[in-house]
Design an enzyme around this catalytic site. Structure first.
Site, short mmCIF file in Angstrom:
data_model
loop_
_atom_site.label_atom_id
_atom_site.label_comp_id
_atom_site.label_asym_id
_atom_site.label_seq_id
_atom_site.Cartn_x
_atom_site.Cartn_y
_atom_site.Cartn_z
N THR A 58 0.71 -1.10 -0.01
CA THR A 58 0.02 -0.07 0.10
C THR A 58 0.68 1.21 -0.13
OG1 THR A 58 -0.15 -0.29 2.46
CG2 THR A 58 -2.06 -1.16 1.15
N GLU A 109 1.60 11.55 0.87
CA GLU A 109 1.80 13.05 0.01
C GLU A 109 3.31 13.17 -0.58
OE1 GLU A 109 -1.28 15.98 1.67
OE2 GLU A 109 0.19 15.40 2.99
#
Lengths: 327, 737, 157
Positions: free
Chosen positions: B625, B696
């Site tokens: 992930t 991010e």
């Protein structure tokens, strides 16, 4: 969408009969439905022509190709005869849209795609093409995508089709059936009309007129290519595109036809440029002259002067590619 | 019982490392993967009740002014129309992230083109859409509205607390051996999550249930209640599956409030899904930026001064402004510093958070400037960065919590064969294509946000995690199950994680890359609480308890959990709060990007050939992930570098390219082979998981590596993103004609 | 104007009354409750609503339910064989060809179509063929990997 009546036509004559008075034909619908969702187009009646028996590709007695109006873009791009003899058309088709849209979009419908001008697409904006007489908000607005040829003070939109650019270079004709059954053939050069002071009129078709086929003349020979320049690697409209068909004979250009996309309200062609090339030996100087002649008419907007150098460079690259003795 | 921690200091013990289930840090598949590939995961609009009506929002078509009148009667007469809602509680724009209260309300005062001003409700979607389009509106427009931040008449704010200056940068620029002094611009961007914003509102008496598409439910609940003028406890929001967010679903949006108002008025459930064009026009955009960067370096390339002054924009009355310079104070050394931040008030779509607000665009400009300094000084770009890594945060004189920028740069250079790069621009050609390599550093501040979770060890020995946390594609279901599995000694298929419901304990929410670490810590603490209760039952101390494969091992005893539980269940709650650690140390994540591009020598089209990202973000909870997050961030970076740009009409500021045909997200063909390397790191200052945010990091500076590669390929320096061909072609002309 | 339509969806004959302006995607989602087909843009651009109509992948937001009258439609819900995932679904799950999952049904429908038409497509071809399906998360890289793996599984099956 505004409410509308829906009917399926079983024959072209039934279609042309139903197709008048505020009606619209729908075949693939890949552009039409998006325009209807935004109420840019609000037909009272949709005449579904997608099941008309016009989906065949056959050879003409003259050795050309008759492409039924309902032939889907994906099938046309995969057709053996098209790939072998009209590769510029297959390339142009595959350069356009996406697989799913090509699976639905038809030959006739592709010719009638509407512009992608931002201001045409927003019903809050004045637009002479969408709402005649309301003005052109694109002029003075965001104009990176707009026309450098053939525009008017009333409209600066471009035609978005890739397929039509290739067809223009191939000297295609459009077969049209009118209500009451009259069938006529129009060269593509006479099919589209420039915006002038009536930008809402884009073709010579009258209400009820149905495109039944596109006809290609016998193959010209020579080399063909479709070069599309765009902002991302796929799935974007052309900033400029060049469809080229060039035949050489004994080191001279025996035939050159060139059409340009992304630069004008219709697939653009300039016969002066082609005649300059005719019977001349390929050279950098010649191609530069041809580009100069083509671009002499260019009238850029605030944001799209780059199209002039881009078109110049792309045209020269295409001519180099099509006349390169080493290839 | 609740186990609580406030992060005031380092966490001394690495509890996850003491566990033996061995699911943490493993590249495990998503538990919800099967649902998603089957089309069975329910997103907001998939919950449509049979008796629901559809609402479609109506927009303002002026940039500034007043709504005077709407022709309600004509639309009400159309078939299927049930109501036209023009309530004063409608939202002007979505709430900013973590606002916890309603944003500006009221549909009469128009602040931007596209502002929602009414909702047309009908029995079917098409009836409602037609009604919304048919509604005639009369505005009184204020023709003097400022719509562009570079308009000389624009009202510019210079907030005092966001300016900073140390030393004398002007003097340093005068005396430095090498300098860069340039302006860089980035256009507006949109999140463009694939699921458009949608809400279904249903009232039961005075209680509201909203199926929505939101990232931070505890805040959204407070915002929705405040907007409607009701108590928080009257509102329940469900968002178990969210089709992407990237900041656009941080705060409650106009569609949720409109759906709630309409459902109340009509007494039936009402569904409101925004069209894609509405998402473009009325959901947050990332502000465009103008960044003035100054770099001063000595003979060896060591920075002695950095200036980074940004101009951004937002609507009047909005508190958020793009924190462009967020990473500049601590990324590189240099004694002379200027940080500047100005905000132009413009009548454009509201600006808010879009994936990695601040660094996404700020670091991108800074890293292009660094490349200019490398070119000016003749120092290799990787080396230039390595020699400028500070030992401490130079802006606050505090240590870094952990810092692996140097390792990321070195590892990336090695793996990318950086030493094969030709330093002189335009040296490599492949047919029509000019080939170049570029690189950039990555950095993103790390945050911890208060979060709670409840874990239940069920009588049958399975575990259940409950929290109002969301999974917006990031992998929350996966990593929370892994943490609980590791801590309770349960295989993954024995843990169920339930998310996205305000009936569960309030979490941090998904945003700012803090979700997994913040909420994961709450889960870890809840599990510690359960372990404590197990110890009490087994009469052992915490040290002596081992949990593995559904069994407790104490001394030489191995007992199945159901046997210990004996028909009962154990419940633990975890609660984490940020503390002094935020001020004691500088916490951030770091990385590096390497890119190879081909620029067409004829047309100026740029195509990315390959790209590598190397990242350090503390413990990686799940490499699969985490890697997906980094790939996604880097692909955003490709868009920022090459294609993405909100285009505003120069006269009224409206967004002209408001669909996916004209706002150019990268498509598959734009994205070549991308590699991601995750470095092994622990950050004991961050939280007990020793993990930091990674959602991010992959976008922060990514675009700079591509733009720097274009320079290496062509010698053309792009300072105004995106690097579309029209900005390149003139440079090519002078070089190749 | 109400139109009666009838079509085969995932092997079953279904019928219903729709307005002329009802899109196929709305018919599937609202009348048949097949909500795995998603609306991501409603402008025929994103590909989240791709289904197969008469064996062709099409965007179901760009076809009227009335136009689909008499056709055979396969949606994401019709891909699996009962509880057993289709090899392409299995490949997407395994290779993380999904993140938020919203584009996934359309990607799968397109991926399946690519492999059926071009079983030996290489990576570059797959990327071009996928141009009508947008992912923002963005798992393009893993989606391509999943389609390649799915192709292998499909040829082995």
């Amino acid at each position: 969408m505004t409410p509308f009546a829906y009917s399926r036509a079983a024959t072209p004559s039934e279609a042309t009969g139903l197709g008048r008075d505020g009606a619209s034909f729908i075949a693939g619908g890949t552009n039409l439905l998006d325009l209807m969702k935004l109420e840019i187009i609000t037909p009272d009646r949709l005449v579904d022509i997608s099941r008309l028996d016009l989906a065949a590709i056959s050879e003409t007695p003259e050795g050309g190709l008759r492409i039924g109006a309902m032939v889907r873009n994906s099938d046309l791009a995969a057709d053996r005869k098209v790939c072998d003899s009209y590769p510029v058309l297959a390339e142009a088709l595959l350069a356009g849209a996406s697989a799913q849209l090509r699976n639905k979009a038809t030959t006739g419908g592709n010719l009638l795609q509407r512009t992608r001008c931002y201001y045409f697409y927003d019903t809050a904006m004045p637009c002479n093409k969408r709402a005649p007489g309301s003005g052109c908000q694109a002029i003075g607005g965001a104009t990176r995508l707009h026309a450098i040829f053939g525009a008017s003070v009333h409209c600066i939109a471009t035609h978005p089709s890739d397929m039509a650019v290739a067809l223009r270079a191939l000297d295609a004709e459009v077969e049209v059936e009118a209500p009451e059954g009259a069938i006529r053939r129009l060269p593509l050069s006479q099919f589209y009309v420039l915006p002038g002071d009536t930008p809402h009129i884009e073709t010579v078709l009258a209400p009820g007129d149905l495109i039944t086929a596109v006809i290609l003349p016998p193959p010209q020979g020579g080399r063909q290519t479709y070069r599309k320049v765009r902002d991302r690697a796929s799935y974007a409209f052309a900033l400029v595109s060049v469809a080229g068909v060039v035949a050489l004979k004994e080191g001279r250009i025996a035939h050159a036809s060139l059409a340009f996309g992304g630069v004008a309200p219709q697939p653009w062609r300039n016969e002066t440029v082609e005649s300059m090339l005719h019977d001349r030996q390929p050279s950098a100087g010649l191609f530069a002259q041809a580009a100069d002649a083509l671009l002499a008419d260019a009238r850029p907007q605030k944001d799209n002067a780059f199209k002039i150098s881009l078109l110049r460079r792309t045209l020269i690259a295409v001519l180099n590619e099509l006349t390169d003795a080493d290839q | 019982m609740t186990s609580h921690i406030k992060m005031d200091e380092r966490v001394e013990r690495d509890r996850l490392a003491e566990m033996v289930q061995a699911v943490i840090g493993k590249p495990l598949d998503r538990p919800e993967g099967a649902l998603k590939v089957s089309g069975a995961a329910p997103y907001a609009m998939d919950r449509l009740p049979a008796n629901a009506c559809h609402g479609v929002l109506v927009r303002a078509t002026v940039s500034n002014g007043t709504l005077r009148d709407m022709d309600v009667d004509a639309v009400q007469a159309l078939p299927g129309i049930r109501a036209i809602i023009a309530d004063d509680r409608l939202l002007r724009n979505p709430a900013q992230g973590m606002a916890g209260e309603a944003p500006i309300q009221g549909p009469k005062d128009i602040a931007y083109f596209g502002q929602p001003i009414a909702l047309v409700v009908a029995e079917t979607f098409e009836q409602a859409r037609h009604g919304a389009q048919a509604l005639k509106l009369r505005f009184e427009a204020d023709g003097t509205a400022i719509v562009a931040p570079d308009d000389p008449k624009a009202d510019i704010e210079t907030p005092e607390d966001e300016q900073d200056s140390t030393g004398d940068l002007d003097a340093a620029m005068q005396t430095a051996r090498h300098t860069v002094d340039a302006h860089y611009t980035t256009p507006g961007h949109v999140s463009a999550a694939m699921e458009p914003h949608a809400s279904i509102a249903e009232w039961n008496g005075d209680r509201l249930t909203l199926y929505g598409s939101y990232q931070m439910l505890r805040f959204n609940r407070a915002e929705l209640a405040d907007a409607l003028g009701i108590e928080e406890k009257q509102v329940r929001i469900l968002a178990p599956y969210v089709g992407g967010g990237f900041g656009s679903k941080l705060g409650i949006g106009p569609e949720a409030v409109a759906a709630a108002l309409a459902a109340k008025a009509l007494g039936v459930p009402v569904a409101v899904a925004m069209s894609r064009q509405q998402v473009f026009e009325s959901v947050m955009r990332r502000s465009e930026t103008d960044q003035h960067i100054r770099l001063a370096a000595d003979e060896q390339g060591r920075l002695i001064g950095i200036g980074h002054e940004a101009l951004v924009s937002n609507l009047p009355g909005e508190e958020f402004s793009e924190p462009v310079t967020q990473a500049t104070p601590f990324l590189y050394q240099g004694d002379h510093r200027v940080i500047g931040h100005r905000i132009a008030r413009v009548h454009r779509t509201c600006a808010g958070s879009v994936r990695a607000p601040g660094e996404a665009v700020g670091l991108t400009a800074l890293e292009i400037a660094l490349d200019e300094l490398a070119a000016a000084s003749g120092i290799d770009p990787v080396k230039l960065r390595l020699i400028n890594i500070p030992q401490k945060d130079p802006s606050q004189d505090i240590p870094f919590s952990s810092h692996m920028l140097a390792e990321a740069l070195e590892e990336g250079a090695k793996r990318f064969d950086w030493d094969r790069r030709r330093s002189e621009p335009g040296a490599v050609r492949d047919g029509e294509w000019l080939i170049g390599m570029g690189m950039a550093s990555a950095a993103r501040v790390n945050m911890l946000i208060e979060s709670k979770a409840r874990v239940t060890l069920n009588a049958n020995g399975t575990g259940t995690v409950e929290t109002d946390m969301t999974d917006i594609g990031t992998g929350t279901y996966t990593v929370l199950s892994q943490i609980a599995g590791e801590m309770l000694g349960l295989p993954m298929d024995s843990v169920e994680t339930l998310l996205g419901d305000t009936a569960y304990p309030p979490a941090s929410g998904s945003g700012g890359s803090f979700g997994a670490a913040s909420n994961g810590t709450a889960v870890l603490l809840a599990c510690e609480e359960i372990r404590q209760q197990l110890c009490e039952r087994l009469d052992c101390d915490m040290q002596g308890l081992t949990l593995k494969d559904g069994h407790a091992i104490v001394g030489n005893r191995r007992i199945a959990l159901p046997e210990i539980l004996d028909g009962s269940r154990l419940v633990g709650e975890g609660h984490v709060e940020p503390g002094k650690a935020e001020e004691t140390v500088r916490q951030a994540t770091y990385g590096s990007y390497f890119a190879e591009v081909a620029v067409n020598a004829i047309t100026g089209e740029t195509r990315l050939r390959r790209m590598l990202g190397v990242f350090a973000a503390g413990r990686i909870l799940n490499p699969k992930t985490a890697r997906s997050q980094c790939l996604g961030g880097m692909t955003f970076g490709i868009g920022m570098a090459l294609t993405e740009e909100l285009i505003h009409d120069p006269r009224d500021g409206h967004i002209v390219n408001r669909d996916f045909a004209e706002y150019h997200l990268p498509v598959n063909a734009d994205v070549p082979q991308i590699d991601v390397v995750l470095l092994d790191e622990r950050d004991a200052w961050a939280n007990p998981l020793q993990a930091k945010g990674i959602g991010e990091l992959g976008i922060c500076g990514a675009a700079a590596s591509i733009v720097n590669a274009i320079y290496n390929a062509t010698g053309i320096r792009i300072r105004d993103l995106p690097a579309t061909l029209d900005k390149i072609i003139d440079g090519l002309q002078s070089r190749t004609d | 104007m109400t139109i009666s339509v009838s079509m085969t969806v995932n092997g079953k004959t279904v019928s219903g009354d729709v307005e002329g302006r009802t899109l196929l995607v709305q018919f599937l989602r609202e009348q048949l409750h097949l909500t795995g087909t998603h609306v991501g843009c409603d402008t025929s651009q994103c590909g989240a609503c791709v289904v197969h109509v008469d064996g062709q992948s099409v965007k179901s937001c760009t076809i009227l339910a009335a136009q689909a009258n008499g056709t055979e439609v396969v949606t994401i819900e019709g891909l699996a064989d009962g509880a057993t995932l289709h090899p392409m679904q299995e490949a997407f799950r395994e290779h993380h060809g999904l993140q938020c999952g919203f584009c996934t049904p359309g990607m799968l429908a397109t991926g399946y179509d690519i492999v059926r038409r071009l079983p030996d497509a290489d990576e570059a071809r797959i990327r071009r063929e996928l141009s009508g399906n947008i992912c923002r998360c963005t798992g393009y890289h893993n989606i391509v990997k999943a389609i390649k793996a799915g192709a292998e599984k499909m040829s082995a099956a």
